[in-house]
Design a protein around this motif. Structure first.
Motif, PDB file in Angstrom:
ATOM      1  N   THR A  55       0.768  -1.059  -0.073  1.00  0.00           N
ATOM      2  CA  THR A  55       0.015   0.055  -0.059  1.00  0.00           C
ATOM      3  C   THR A  55       1.051   1.128   0.061  1.00  0.00           C
ATOM      4  O   THR A  55       0.614   2.202  -0.791  1.00  0.00           O
ATOM      5  CB  THR A  55      -0.804  -0.010   1.246  1.00  0.00           C
ATOM      6  OG1 THR A  55      -1.897  -1.110   1.056  1.00  0.00           O
ATOM      7  CG2 THR A  55      -1.835   1.193   1.286  1.00  0.00           C
ATOM      8  N   GLN A  56       2.016   1.133   0.909  1.00  0.00           N
ATOM      9  CA  GLN A  56       2.880   2.431   0.807  1.00  0.00           C
ATOM     10  C   GLN A  56       3.680   2.541  -0.294  1.00  0.00           C
ATOM     11  O   GLN A  56       3.700   3.830  -0.928  1.00  0.00           O
ATOM     12  CB  GLN A  56       3.804   2.145   1.975  1.00  0.00           C
ATOM     13  CG  GLN A  56       3.070   2.345   3.305  1.00  0.00           C
ATOM     14  CD  GLN A  56       4.346   2.211   4.535  1.00  0.00           C
ATOM     15  OE1 GLN A  56       5.361   2.509   4.270  1.00  0.00           O
ATOM     16  NE2 GLN A  56       3.608   1.674   5.359  1.00  0.00           N
ATOM     17  N   GLN A  57       3.844   1.538  -1.056  1.00  0.00           N
ATOM     18  CA  GLN A  57       4.610   1.670  -2.264  1.00  0.00           C
ATOM     19  C   GLN A  57       3.673   2.024  -3.415  1.00  0.00           C
ATOM     20  O   GLN A  57       4.050   2.821  -4.327  1.00  0.00           O
ATOM     21  CB  GLN A  57       5.086   0.528  -2.800  1.00  0.00           C
ATOM     22  CG  GLN A  57       6.496  -0.247  -2.033  1.00  0.00           C
ATOM     23  CD  GLN A  57       7.553   0.503  -2.384  1.00  0.00           C
ATOM     24  OE1 GLN A  57       7.674   1.084  -3.359  1.00  0.00           O
ATOM     25  NE2 GLN A  57       8.452   0.593  -1.549  1.00  0.00           N
ATOM     26  N   PHE A  58       2.446   1.750  -3.296  1.00  0.00           N
ATOM     27  CA  PHE A  58       1.638   2.402  -4.361  1.00  0.00           C
ATOM     28  C   PHE A  58       1.208   3.580  -4.344  1.00  0.00           C
ATOM     29  O   PHE A  58       1.251   4.414  -5.219  1.00  0.00           O
ATOM     30  CB  PHE A  58       0.216   1.440  -4.413  1.00  0.00           C
ATOM     31  CG  PHE A  58      -0.975   1.973  -5.134  1.00  0.00           C
ATOM     32  CD1 PHE A  58      -0.974   1.656  -6.444  1.00  0.00           C
ATOM     33  CD2 PHE A  58      -1.791   2.805  -4.493  1.00  0.00           C
ATOM     34  CE1 PHE A  58      -2.073   2.299  -7.117  1.00  0.00           C
ATOM     35  CE2 PHE A  58      -2.938   3.430  -5.242  1.00  0.00           C
ATOM     36  CZ  PHE A  58      -3.127   3.235  -6.339  1.00  0.00           C
ATOM     37  N   ASN A  59       0.957   4.124  -2.904  1.00  0.00           N
ATOM     38  CA  ASN A  59       0.863   5.585  -2.423  1.00  0.00           C
ATOM     39  C   ASN A  59       2.050   6.241  -3.099  1.00  0.00           C
ATOM     40  O   ASN A  59       1.810   7.390  -3.630  1.00  0.00           O
ATOM     41  CB  ASN A  59       0.387   5.651  -1.317  1.00  0.00           C
ATOM     42  CG  ASN A  59      -0.857   5.268  -0.947  1.00  0.00           C
ATOM     43  OD1 ASN A  59      -1.521   4.995  -1.677  1.00  0.00           O
ATOM     44  ND2 ASN A  59      -1.080   4.922   0.379  1.00  0.00           N
ATOM     45  N   PHE A  60       3.137   5.805  -2.880  1.00  0.00           N
ATOM     46  CA  PHE A  60       4.325   6.716  -3.178  1.00  0.00           C
ATOM     47  C   PHE A  60       4.425   6.795  -4.896  1.00  0.00           C
ATOM     48  O   PHE A  60       4.684   8.060  -5.117  1.00  0.00           O
ATOM     49  CB  PHE A  60       5.642   5.902  -2.829  1.00  0.00           C
ATOM     50  CG  PHE A  60       7.091   6.368  -3.268  1.00  0.00           C
ATOM     51  CD1 PHE A  60       7.180   7.576  -2.458  1.00  0.00           C
ATOM     52  CD2 PHE A  60       7.638   6.032  -4.173  1.00  0.00           C
ATOM     53  CE1 PHE A  60       8.589   8.194  -2.867  1.00  0.00           C
ATOM     54  CE2 PHE A  60       8.778   6.559  -4.487  1.00  0.00           C
ATOM     55  CZ  PHE A  60       9.458   7.528  -3.995  1.00  0.00           C
ATOM     56  N   HIS A  61       4.167   5.751  -5.536  1.00  0.00           N
ATOM     57  CA  HIS A  61       4.344   5.818  -6.917  1.00  0.00           C
ATOM     58  C   HIS A  61       3.168   6.805  -7.786  1.00  0.00           C
ATOM     59  O   HIS A  61       3.063   7.294  -8.594  1.00  0.00           O
ATOM     60  CB  HIS A  61       4.311   4.614  -7.486  1.00  0.00           C
ATOM     61  CG  HIS A  61       5.683   3.863  -7.450  1.00  0.00           C
ATOM     62  ND1 HIS A  61       7.063   4.219  -7.757  1.00  0.00           N
ATOM     63  CD2 HIS A  61       6.052   2.724  -6.593  1.00  0.00           C
ATOM     64  CE1 HIS A  61       7.766   3.588  -7.368  1.00  0.00           C
ATOM     65  NE2 HIS A  61       7.587   2.644  -6.546  1.00  0.00           N
ATOM     66  N   GLN A  62       2.051   6.657  -6.682  1.00  0.00           N
ATOM     67  CA  GLN A  62       0.718   7.320  -7.474  1.00  0.00           C
ATOM     68  C   GLN A  62       1.068   8.703  -7.070  1.00  0.00           C
ATOM     69  O   GLN A  62       1.091   9.497  -8.196  1.00  0.00           O
ATOM     70  CB  GLN A  62      -0.349   7.124  -6.654  1.00  0.00           C
ATOM     71  CG  GLN A  62      -1.605   7.723  -7.006  1.00  0.00           C
ATOM     72  CD  GLN A  62      -2.781   7.521  -6.082  1.00  0.00           C
ATOM     73  OE1 GLN A  62      -2.606   7.223  -4.841  1.00  0.00           O
ATOM     74  NE2 GLN A  62      -3.934   7.324  -6.799  1.00  0.00           N
ATOM     75  N   ALA A  63       1.778   9.368  -5.981  1.00  0.00           N
ATOM     76  CA  ALA A  63       1.995  10.387  -5.844  1.00  0.00           C
ATOM     77  C   ALA A  63       3.182  10.973  -6.497  1.00  0.00           C
ATOM     78  O   ALA A  63       3.232  12.233  -6.952  1.00  0.00           O
ATOM     79  CB  ALA A  63       2.458  10.703  -4.223  1.00  0.00           C
ATOM     80  N   THR A  64       4.138  10.275  -7.066  1.00  0.00           N
ATOM     81  CA  THR A  64       5.282  10.660  -7.756  1.00  0.00           C
ATOM     82  C   THR A  64       4.518  10.968  -9.190  1.00  0.00           C
ATOM     83  O   THR A  64       4.841  12.058  -9.941  1.00  0.00           O
ATOM     84  CB  THR A  64       6.141   9.459  -8.197  1.00  0.00           C
ATOM     85  OG1 THR A  64       6.687   9.005  -7.060  1.00  0.00           O
ATOM     86  CG2 THR A  64       7.199   9.694  -9.091  1.00  0.00           C
ATOM     87  N   LEU A  65       3.692  10.295  -9.709  1.00  0.00           N
ATOM     88  CA  LEU A  65       3.000  10.455 -10.955  1.00  0.00           C
ATOM     89  C   LEU A  65       2.276  11.862 -10.868  1.00  0.00           C
ATOM     90  O   LEU A  65       2.383  12.333 -11.961  1.00  0.00           O
ATOM     91  CB  LEU A  65       2.062   9.258 -11.304  1.00  0.00           C
ATOM     92  CG  LEU A  65       1.246   9.453 -12.554  1.00  0.00           C
ATOM     93  CD1 LEU A  65       2.193   9.754 -13.996  1.00  0.00           C
ATOM     94  CD2 LEU A  65       0.345   8.271 -12.680  1.00  0.00           C
ATOM     95  N   LEU A  66       1.435  11.978  -9.896  1.00  0.00           N
ATOM     96  CA  LEU A  66       0.781  13.335  -9.829  1.00  0.00           C
ATOM     97  C   LEU A  66       1.760  14.345  -9.563  1.00  0.00           C
ATOM     98  O   LEU A  66       1.343  15.461 -10.226  1.00  0.00           O
ATOM     99  CB  LEU A  66      -0.109  13.147  -8.536  1.00  0.00           C
ATOM    100  CG  LEU A  66      -1.451  12.169  -8.539  1.00  0.00           C
ATOM    101  CD1 LEU A  66      -2.116  12.145  -7.239  1.00  0.00           C
ATOM    102  CD2 LEU A  66      -2.283  12.691  -9.758  1.00  0.00           C
ATOM    103  N   ARG A  67       2.837  14.078  -9.068  1.00  0.00           N
ATOM    104  CA  ARG A  67       3.740  15.277  -9.060  1.00  0.00           C
ATOM    105  C   ARG A  67       4.285  15.467 -10.419  1.00  0.00           C
ATOM    106  O   ARG A  67       4.694  16.793 -10.628  1.00  0.00           O
ATOM    107  CB  ARG A  67       5.007  14.978  -8.037  1.00  0.00           C
ATOM    108  CG  ARG A  67       5.927  15.826  -7.839  1.00  0.00           C
ATOM    109  CD  ARG A  67       6.828  15.204  -6.743  1.00  0.00           C
ATOM    110  NE  ARG A  67       7.786  15.828  -6.500  1.00  0.00           N
ATOM    111  CZ  ARG A  67       8.894  15.842  -5.732  1.00  0.00           C
ATOM    112  NH1 ARG A  67       9.060  14.649  -4.991  1.00  0.00           N
ATOM    113  NH2 ARG A  67      10.347  16.637  -5.883  1.00  0.00           N
TER     114      ARG A  67
END
Length: 59
Positions: free
Chosen positions: A23-35
């Motif tokens: 879950t933490q890895q998914f959230n990190f990569h999702q935030a990276t894409l949004l950034r």
């Protein structure tokens, strides 16, 4: 209208149970894409080439 990322990018904790780590890895990569999308306006976001202009990544 200019896109602004609604989330903060948080580094995942490496010592976690399997579900928590994924879950933490998914959230990190999702935030990276949004950034990466942060700051795009409607015109550049709608372009098929992703809105990249030759001068954007000058060395």
């Amino acid at each position: 209208m200019v896109f602004r990322s609604p989330v903060d990018r948080v580094m995942p904790v490496f010592l976690a149970d399997e579900r928590g780590a994924l879950t933490q890895q998914f959230n990190f990569h999702q935030a990276t894409l949004l950034r990466m999308l942060d700051g795009l306006d409607d015109g550049r976001g709608a372009r098929r080439d992703g809105g990249v202009v030759a001068g954007d990544y000058a060395a």
